[in-house]
Each structure stands twice: as C-alpha cells, then as structure tokens.
Write an enzyme that holds these catalytic residues in place. Structure first.
Site, PDB file in Angstrom:
ATOM      1  N   SER A   1     -10.182  -0.202   6.474  1.00  0.00           N
ATOM      2  CA  SER A   1      -9.555  -0.030   5.165  1.00  0.00           C
ATOM      3  C   SER A   1      -8.908  -1.273   4.574  1.00  0.00           C
ATOM      4  CB  SER A   1      -8.528   1.105   5.224  1.00  0.00           C
ATOM      5  OG  SER A   1      -9.170   2.333   5.398  1.00  0.00           O
TER       6      SER A   1
ATOM      7  N   SER B   1      -9.454   2.238   2.386  1.00  0.00           N
ATOM      8  CA  SER B   1      -8.532   2.984   1.556  1.00  0.00           C
ATOM      9  C   SER B   1      -7.463   2.112   0.894  1.00  0.00           C
ATOM     10  CB  SER B   1      -7.839   4.064   2.407  1.00  0.00           C
ATOM     11  OG  SER B   1      -7.085   3.477   3.456  1.00  0.00           O
TER      12      SER B   1
ATOM     13  N   LYS C   1       0.842  -1.197   0.000  1.00  0.00           N
ATOM     14  CA  LYS C   1       0.000   0.000   0.000  1.00  0.00           C
ATOM     15  C   LYS C   1       0.879   1.250   0.000  1.00  0.00           C
ATOM     16  CE  LYS C   1      -3.893   2.095   2.512  1.00  0.00           C
ATOM     17  NZ  LYS C   1      -4.857   1.940   3.630  1.00  0.00           N
TER      18      LYS C   1
END
Length: 512
Positions: free
Chosen positions: A208, A184, A109
């Site tokens: 997320s 996210s 990420k």
C-alpha cells in the site's frame, strides 16, 4: 479524612456487569459445554471475584501516547481545496521551530491517529471517531519541525490496493485523472506526486505504499518490519503492519525515515537498535555492488514494464555495479503465502478479536469504535472486507483456520529463500507492479470486477510484507506517459542499502 472514592459501601458503576444465569446458559450451549444450572450458578458465583478484578482494573489510568503540539480539528476540504480528491481533512499543525523537517510539509494517511482530528480510515465504520492520542510517527514529525497539512485519503479500512473504495470517493492519479493512483495510501501518493506536499507517511500491508508510489511515479519505502513504530495506527494484521515514508526524491524519503525510525517502547513489532543517519549514507553509489534481477518477478508483467525495468540494469552497470539475472522459485508462492496470512489473520485479529496477544499499546478507543459500529451496521463494511470476512468465517468453521498457521510457517521458508539470494546480492530487483496504472472502474462495474481490481496485481509487493524485508519503489521510466516503478529489496535492517541503490538509479536517470 478517608478518601470517599475508596469507601467500599458507596455504589460504583460496574466496569463489567455480572452475567445472568440465562446468559451463561446460552454461552454454554454455544460452546458445546451443556452445563447444568447448578454448575452455571457455581461458575457465576466464582465470576464475582473476576468482576471485582475488572473493577480494580477500570479504576487505573493506563499509559498512552503523548500529544505535544497544539492544533485545531481542521475541516473537510472544499472541492477547490482538494486536488485529486486526496485530502480527507485539512489541517495546519506546526511542529518545532527547528529540526530535520523544518520547512517540509507533510500529509498523514488517514489510518494514523492525530489527536483531536476526525479519523475515518476511509470507512463509514470510523465516522465520528476522534482519537485522543497522536501516533508516534506524528509526534516525531512535529518534533522534527515538520508541518502537517492534513489527513490524506486512504481506502476503505485500507483493504484494497486500488483507489476507488474510500467513502470520500475515488482518488485520481495526477498523471491522468481517469486512472487509479493505487492504494491504499492513495491520497498520500497523489498529494506528493501533484506537488501539494513534500512528504507523506503511508501504510503498507500488501503493497500500500509501493503500489501508489509506482503508479504515481514517486518514491515509496516499506521499511524493514518493526523499524518504524506502528503505535497509534489502525492495524490490519500485526505481523504485516508497516508505516513508511513517501516522497518525490530518494533524499527526502531517507530524511523522513531518519525521523520516523526507532524504538518507541509501545510497539511489540520493534526491537531496540541504533538508527543511522540515512541521509549521510546513501551517496556511495553502486560501484562493486551486486544486484540480482529476480526472474520470477517478471513472469506476469506486461512487455513495456519488463522493458523499462530491465533497462535499469544497464544504468546500474554503467555506475559500476555487477547486475545478473537470478532465480528465486519460492517467490512464485509468495503471494499465496502472504495473502492467506493476511486474509485469515485480519479476520481473526481485526474482525473477531482485538489484536489479542500483543505486548504494547492498544488504541482502545479506536478498536471500540470500530467494533461498535460493525455490530450496529455490518453492511457498512466495504465489499473487499466483506469478502475477507466470508472466507475467514468459512475457513474458521470448516478448517479451524489451520491455513493461517501454515502460511506463517511457510513465511519462514519464504524469508529464508530471499535471505539466501541476499547472501549473493546486495539487493534484489523486480518490477513493483505488472502493468501501468489502469483506468478507474466504471460506475456500473460488477462486484466481481471491483473485487478483482482491488488487489490482483500485488504479486511482487505482498510477499515482503510477510517476510519483513525492506522494499522501495522508485520510478524507472515511462510508457505511454505513465510511470513504471522498479522495486529494490534488501536485507533486514539494511534499509540504507536499498536507499543507496535507489539514489544511484535516480541520479543516473536524471543525468541521461
């Protein structure tokens, strides 16, 4: 010969400039001290000693996170290299020749530092930032033989659970390119679901990891708070920060957790403990286990979600578990508690402060880059973050941020409520999300719509970031061709149990 660097008569650029009397006069007025010029001059004279301490501090070399494996910065992906618009940066970093992750490809990420590789955190405010250190989880992946293929797109400052806010554009769902992946950790979920990589490391402060895992039909684990080191990742609020594995199967999720978990000496969220071999402990099935379906977790869910998730009860029963409905009234208050903590805490820590008060590694270059950019161009902040700042400043000015403290205190009660249920049940269960993946917003969507669609659906995921219980989302089935996730929650540091229960569901759903 004397070391000229330490000769006191040679000029050295000051680490901190001594404030002028005018600067102190302005600060005094802002703080309501209203000191006289004579008093200010005496304060200024005293500050010369503090300035000297800062100078000595600046001359020291601080400990940092290691960089052990060679790499190049990689490159921005071309459209044909970027399915689902999920890559922020394409790389190819090869780890050790052998290890538990040998042969596995991994996405990281883009809020997690990879040394020498541009990091955007999905935001204009991070453009141009290149970390000089590897996050602990990156080093552990490479030491275990994993191959990192790139940085996965994340939402702007990771401050939404949808997938339309990143500066690189919307991330699309591999199941339907008109729909959101959730966020996210949006790019991570899309790349795993689409078969581009085997594994991904996501982050979770309100859901997320679990939100995009549910809507993309993969397995995503938010581990027990502090089990996986957060060192070298961009913090939102230190009491809710989590990193964790995302994969297509429970086995791969357990494998990556096995590599990532454990104390690193840099993260104050952690405690020293032995890490089990999760992959060897999750095949025990659910015979004689007790599973509680939390009634409040179904209250706001659409009927197809309720039906798909409740159908898993019979799967576990046939596998030998006792499955019962149970009530945790405090769960209804879980999101108000956790979101208050996140909203005010993020403003106080992330926007005003610099994660002050933590014993551990501070990613200073990361924090400084963000702060400088925000001071220069605050309008680059996304609407979701701006909304948080407006509310955070309002409550700070008018209520002295007292509700942050109240939310933290109520988290103790919320934790106790879940713990009480987990005295009766080995795990508790509810839908990950109240509905299936929605369409991405239209180009002319109003601000109010974008704000509402950012995270209005995290009622079940958000509370467990505050309480720190481990929680995993695994696909329970489909409705109208779209995946529906079931969330399994366990006792603190009993991550193996939720993996075991998830594995039993995965195995028996596959066999039906």
């Amino acid at each position: 010969m004397a070391d000229e660097k330490n000769t006191p008569n040679i000029y050295t650029s000051p680490a901190v400039h001594l404030p002028t009397t005018q600067q102190l006069r302005e600060i005094s007025a802002d703080l309501g001290f209203n000191l006289t010029d004579d008093q200010l001059e005496q304060h200024r004279e005293y500050m010369k000693g503090i300035q000297q301490q800062y100078q000595m501090l600046e001359e020291l070399v601080e400990p940092t996170l290691e960089v052990k494996f060679p790499r190049t910065p990689g490159q921005k992906p071309r459209p044909e290299e970027n399915p689902y618009n999920a890559w922020a940066q394409c790389l190819d970093i090869k780890g050790s020749e052998d290890g538990k992750l040998k042969g596995k490809t991994v996405a990281i990420k883009d809020n997690i530092a990879v040394a020498g590789v541009p990091m955007t955190n999905g935001s204009k405010t991070f453009e141009g930032y290149i970390p000089e250190f590897d996050a602990t989880v990156v080093t552990r992946v490479l030491e275990a033989g994993g191959r990192i293929l790139g940085k996965a797109v994340c939402e702007d400052l990771c401050f939404t659970s949808n997938s339309f806010t990143s500066i690189s554009g919307p991330v699309t769902n591999p199941r339907d390119n008109t729909r959101t992946t959730g966020g996210s950790s949006s790019g991570c979920a899309a790349l795993v679901s689409g078969g581009v990589v085997d594994l991904a490391i996501g982050g979770d402060q309100g859901g997320s990891i679990r939100v995009p895992s549910s809507w993309c039909g993969i397995v995503g684990l938010k581990p027990t708070y502090g089990l996986v080191p957060y060192s070298g990742a961009c913090s939102i609020e230190t009491t809710i920060d989590h990193l964790g594995p995302m994969a297509k199967t429970v086995d791969d999720c357990a494998l990556l957790l096995e590599v990532l978990a454990g104390h690193d000496g840099f993260d104050p969220r952690q405690r020293e403990m032995d890490i089990p071999e999760y992959t060897k402990l999750i095949d025990g099935g659910v015979k004689d286990l007790k599973i509680g379906f939390v009634e409040e977790g179904f209250a706001i869910c659409e009927s197809d979600v309720v039906n798909v998730v409740k159908a898993t009860a019979e799967v576990w029963r046939k596998a030998g578990a006792t499955v019962e409905d149970t009530s945790i009234p405090m769960h209804t208050y879980g999101k108000p508690i956790s979101s208050t903590q996140a909203t005010e805490g993020t403003y106080l820590q992330g926007f005003i402060g610099a994660n002050i008060g933590n014993k551990g590694f501070y990613p200073n270059s990361m924090l400084e880059h963000f702060k400088k950019h925000v001071k220069l161009r605050p309008y680059d902040l996304p609407p979701t973050y701006q909304s948080m700042c407006l509310w955070g400043e309002y409550t700070k000015r008018n209520y002295q941020s007292k509700h942050y403290g109240k939310a933290q205190n109520l988290t103790i009660a919320l934790t106790a409520a879940y713990d009480k249920a987990l005295e009766t049940y080995d795990v508790i269960v509810m839908p990950t999300l109240p509905y299936k993946a929605p369409k991405l917003p239209d180009v002319d969507a109003k601000l109010s719509v974008l704000l509402d669609e950012a995270s209005s659906f995290t009622t079940n995921t958000f509370p467990f970031d505050a309480t720190g219980h481990p929680a995993i989302s695994i696909n329970a089935g489909f409705s109208e061709g779209l995946p529906i996730g079931v969330m399994i929650v366990g006792r603190h540091y009993d991550d193996v149990m939720i993996l075991r229960v998830a594995k039993a569901l995965e195995r028996n759903l596959t066999n039906t």
